[in-house]
Design an enzyme around this catalytic site. Structure first.
Site, PDB file in Angstrom:
ATOM      1  N   GLU A  94    -101.976-113.749  27.885  1.00  0.00           N
ATOM      2  CA  GLU A  94    -102.715-114.392  26.814  1.00  0.00           C
ATOM      3  C   GLU A  94    -101.835-114.699  25.611  1.00  0.00           C
ATOM      4  OE1 GLU A  94    -105.623-111.340  26.937  1.00  0.00           O
ATOM      5  OE2 GLU A  94    -104.753-110.363  25.186  1.00  0.00           O
ATOM      6  N   CYS A 107     -99.008-115.904  18.527  1.00  0.00           N
ATOM      7  CA  CYS A 107     -98.660-114.579  19.038  1.00  0.00           C
ATOM      8  C   CYS A 107     -98.336-114.721  20.525  1.00  0.00           C
ATOM      9  CB  CYS A 107     -99.859-113.667  18.798  1.00  0.00           C
ATOM     10  SG  CYS A 107     -99.522-111.972  19.161  1.00  0.00           S
ATOM     11  N   CYS A 114     -97.516-103.933  30.312  1.00  0.00           N
ATOM     12  CA  CYS A 114     -96.411-103.283  29.597  1.00  0.00           C
ATOM     13  C   CYS A 114     -96.206-101.908  30.201  1.00  0.00           C
ATOM     14  CB  CYS A 114     -96.748-103.161  28.110  1.00  0.00           C
ATOM     15  SG  CYS A 114     -95.405-102.451  27.134  1.00  0.00           S
ATOM     16  N   CYS A 118     -98.478 -97.207  25.301  1.00  0.00           N
ATOM     17  CA  CYS A 118     -98.877 -96.632  24.014  1.00  0.00           C
ATOM     18  C   CYS A 118    -100.367 -96.320  24.086  1.00  0.00           C
ATOM     19  CB  CYS A 118     -98.564 -97.581  22.868  1.00  0.00           C
ATOM     20  SG  CYS A 118     -96.803 -97.917  22.746  1.00  0.00           S
ATOM     21  N   CYS A 121    -103.107 -98.823  22.816  1.00  0.00           N
ATOM     22  CA  CYS A 121    -102.916-100.254  23.114  1.00  0.00           C
ATOM     23  C   CYS A 121    -103.502-100.597  24.481  1.00  0.00           C
ATOM     24  CB  CYS A 121    -101.428-100.596  23.079  1.00  0.00           C
ATOM     25  SG  CYS A 121    -101.076-102.265  23.628  1.00  0.00           S
ATOM     26  N   GLU A 170     -93.417-105.679  25.936  1.00  0.00           N
ATOM     27  CA  GLU A 170     -92.374-105.228  25.021  1.00  0.00           C
ATOM     28  C   GLU A 170     -91.184-106.197  25.141  1.00  0.00           C
ATOM     29  OE1 GLU A 170     -91.565-102.968  22.515  1.00  0.00           O
ATOM     30  OE2 GLU A 170     -89.694-104.054  22.746  1.00  0.00           O
ATOM     31  N   SER A 201     -91.399-108.137  17.519  1.00  0.00           N
ATOM     32  CA  SER A 201     -91.915-106.783  17.302  1.00  0.00           C
ATOM     33  C   SER A 201     -91.519-105.884  18.463  1.00  0.00           C
ATOM     34  CB  SER A 201     -93.439-106.841  17.194  1.00  0.00           C
ATOM     35  OG  SER A 201     -93.971-105.537  17.166  1.00  0.00           O
ATOM     36  N   LEU A 224     -94.275 -98.756  14.053  1.00  0.00           N
ATOM     37  CA  LEU A 224     -93.971 -97.402  13.603  1.00  0.00           C
ATOM     38  C   LEU A 224     -95.159 -96.455  13.864  1.00  0.00           C
ATOM     39  CD1 LEU A 224     -91.654 -95.869  12.240  1.00  0.00           C
ATOM     40  CD2 LEU A 224     -92.724 -96.377  10.041  1.00  0.00           C
ATOM     41  N   CYS A 345    -104.191-107.844  21.323  1.00  0.00           N
ATOM     42  CA  CYS A 345    -103.417-108.097  22.530  1.00  0.00           C
ATOM     43  C   CYS A 345    -103.968-107.341  23.735  1.00  0.00           C
ATOM     44  CB  CYS A 345    -101.935-107.815  22.311  1.00  0.00           C
ATOM     45  SG  CYS A 345    -101.511-106.097  22.125  1.00  0.00           S
TER      46      CYS A 345
HETATM   47  N1  SAH Z   1     -94.654-104.250  22.445  1.00  0.00           N
HETATM   48  C1  SAH Z   1     -94.390-104.673  21.137  1.00  0.00           C
HETATM   49  C2  SAH Z   1     -95.077-105.969  20.745  1.00  0.00           C
HETATM   50  C3  SAH Z   1     -96.486-106.194  21.187  1.00  0.00           C
HETATM   51  S1  SAH Z   1     -97.783-105.254  20.428  1.00  0.00           S
HETATM   52  C4  SAH Z   1     -94.693-103.613  20.153  1.00  0.00           C
HETATM   53  O1  SAH Z   1     -95.315-102.623  20.520  1.00  0.00           O
HETATM   54  O2  SAH Z   1     -94.263-103.742  19.014  1.00  0.00           O
HETATM   55  C5  SAH Z   1     -97.989-106.003  18.828  1.00  0.00           C
HETATM   56  C6  SAH Z   1     -98.538-105.041  17.780  1.00  0.00           C
HETATM   57  O3  SAH Z   1     -99.940-104.785  17.959  1.00  0.00           O
HETATM   58  C7  SAH Z   1     -97.844-103.695  17.811  1.00  0.00           C
HETATM   59  O4  SAH Z   1     -97.550-103.245  16.516  1.00  0.00           O
HETATM   60  C8  SAH Z   1     -98.889-102.838  18.455  1.00  0.00           C
HETATM   61  O5  SAH Z   1     -98.666-101.508  18.156  1.00  0.00           O
HETATM   62  C9  SAH Z   1    -100.162-103.396  17.867  1.00  0.00           C
HETATM   63  N2  SAH Z   1    -101.380-103.029  18.601  1.00  0.00           N
HETATM   64  C10 SAH Z   1    -101.535-102.826  19.927  1.00  0.00           C
HETATM   65  N3  SAH Z   1    -102.811-102.508  20.225  1.00  0.00           N
HETATM   66  C11 SAH Z   1    -103.493-102.514  19.050  1.00  0.00           C
HETATM   67  C12 SAH Z   1    -104.859-102.256  18.693  1.00  0.00           C
HETATM   68  N4  SAH Z   1    -105.767-101.958  19.612  1.00  0.00           N
HETATM   69  N5  SAH Z   1    -105.202-102.362  17.396  1.00  0.00           N
HETATM   70  C13 SAH Z   1    -104.271-102.697  16.460  1.00  0.00           C
HETATM   71  N6  SAH Z   1    -102.983-102.950  16.745  1.00  0.00           N
HETATM   72  C14 SAH Z   1    -102.586-102.848  18.017  1.00  0.00           C
HETATM   73 FE1  SF4 Z   2     -96.468-102.077  25.127  1.00  0.00          FE
HETATM   74 FE2  SF4 Z   2     -96.376-102.697  22.502  1.00  0.00          FE
HETATM   75 FE3  SF4 Z   2     -98.718-102.086  23.715  1.00  0.00          FE
HETATM   76 FE4  SF4 Z   2     -96.898-100.196  23.315  1.00  0.00          FE
HETATM   77  S1  SF4 Z   2     -97.990-101.359  21.706  1.00  0.00           S
HETATM   78  S2  SF4 Z   2     -98.069-100.521  25.228  1.00  0.00           S
HETATM   79  S3  SF4 Z   2     -94.989-101.295  23.605  1.00  0.00           S
HETATM   80  S4  SF4 Z   2     -97.426-103.848  24.147  1.00  0.00           S
END
Ligand code: SAH
Ligand code: SF4
Length: 373
Positions: A94, A107, A114, A118, A121, A170, A201, A224, A345
């Protein structure tokens, strides 16, 4: 039909020149093709009017100008647009367009799913994972320009002005393809979007950060999300491999980072977990300790079906932002966008997978019923 043909999108300049050499064509053709593909948005060789008919026919035999296919296009009532795209192998990704006051950020995803899992996420929960090709990465930008009717070039009036590598996946785990795609995106003869308008990012793939600075040179954002290793180990598990000390040291030496070009520290605000005033003050002391030219981006947690986390209260988010501000750090609160179309995302794709699962289950159920009957 396109299966035995080669997609010309996403090849870097040298690769395109090599491909042209294989059909006895001179290097200058690469510039012409780039112009048609990336400045004019043309997908048919027949529309490339300064290329003679014999060459157009030759191109048609071996190549095509491909785009991912749109499965679903959604527009939120706040103007956010989201496309669920199907790749040639059937995988889905997406891409989200977030317009903002006459400009807008796209975006872009870098992987299907991934591997980093995390905890908060949705993308990390998806089963299938593979790297996107450079064609698939750049294809997302081309689709967005098609859909926003922003061809041909003419920066004036464009809404798609910025690119953020913050979609699914990522980007630093797919370094080569991301690099190729972004270098075409930045190239004046490619999509011509300045490096200052592109942000990558990462969750903290430290060994690739310095290379990203040198070889891609876009702005950096770090996910972070926690002010100490104990919590970050849980929220962003790659922290166990590259803990805060290693990550923040790498940030301090990120090529090109300076006060005029700060590193964005993304911080997802999760209720009662990482949103206390002490957490904010700890962040400030970390930035000072490592002398990082930083700014913050506070992201209210976007809930998804099945998560145990909740979004911080408004009060907590504002209090957090104020502490960072008072210490001299910019800390805007990201507006939740497109919640009605699940624009965070990974969400639309998960919804689509769930739908398929439900459909499969319903079919199985029908089969059982008809078998019994
Ligand atoms: N993998 C990379 C980039 C994609 S995620 C990374 O982790 O940086 C893009 C951003 O959205 C990251 O900061 C991620 O931590 C944040 N994110 C992911 N899921 C989220 C959620 N449910 N609510 C808010 N931010 C979220
Ligand atoms: Fe992957 Fe970024 Fe989601 Fe972590 S926050 S699972 S690195 S997409």
């Amino acid at each position: 039909m396109t299966q035995s043909l080669t997609n010309l999108v996403g090849l870097n300049r040298d690769q395109l020149i090599a491909v042209l050499a294989s059909i006895d064509e001179k290097p200058f053709r690469a510039k012409q093709l780039w112009h048609w593909m990336y400045h004019r948005g043309v997908t048919s060789f027949d529309d490339m009017t300064n290329i003679g008919k014999p060459l157009r026919a030759k191109l048609q035999e071996g190549f095509y100008v491909g785009r991912p296919e749109i499965v679903e296009a959604l527009v939120s009532n706040d103007g956010t647009r989201k496309w669920l795209l199907r790749l040639e192998d059937g995988n889905e990704i997406e891409t989200v367009m977030i317009p903002d006051d006459g400009r807008g950020a796209l975006c872009v995803s870098s992987q299907v799913g991934c591997t980093l899992n995390c905890d908060f996420c949705n993308t990390g929960t998806q089963r299938l994972v593979r790297n996107l090709t450079s064609a698939e990465i750049i294809g997302q930008i081309l689709v967005a320009r098609d859909q926003m009717q922003e061809w041909p070039s003419g920066v004036e009036g464009r809404i798609l002005t910025n690119i953020v590598m913050m979609g699914m996946g990522e980007p630093l785990m797919n370094f080569d393809n991301v690099k190729t795609a972004l270098n075409i995106t930045m190239d004046g003869e490619g999509l011509a979007i300045s490096c200052r308008r592109i942000t990558l990012s990462t969750s903290g793939v430290v060994p690739m950060m310095e290379r990203a600075g040198h070889e891609i040179g876009v702005d950096l954002a770090i996910s972070l999300h926690a002010p100490n290793d104990e919590l970050r180990d849980v929220l962003v598990p790659i922290n166990k491999k590259y803990p805060l000390d290693v990550l923040l040291t790498a940030c301090a030496s990120y090529p090109g980072a300076r006060n005029a070009r700060r590193i964005t520290m993304e911080y997802v605000m999760i209720k009662d977990l990482n949103d206390s005033p002490e957490d904010a003050r700890k962040l400030v002391s970390l930035m000072r300790k490592y002398k990082i030219p930083a700014k913050f981006n506070l992201i209210p947690f976007n809930p998804w079906p099945g998560t145990n986390y909740e979004c911080s209260t408004n009060n907590a988010v504002h209090r957090f932002s104020k502490i960072l501000n008072d210490e001299g750090y910019s800390a805007p609160i990201r507006k939740p966008r497109g919640r009605d179309i699940m624009a965070a995302c990974g969400q639309l794709k998960s919804a689509s997978e769930n739908k398929k699962l439900l459909e499969r289950q319903a079919k199985q159920q029908q089969k059982i019923v008809s078998d019994v009957a």
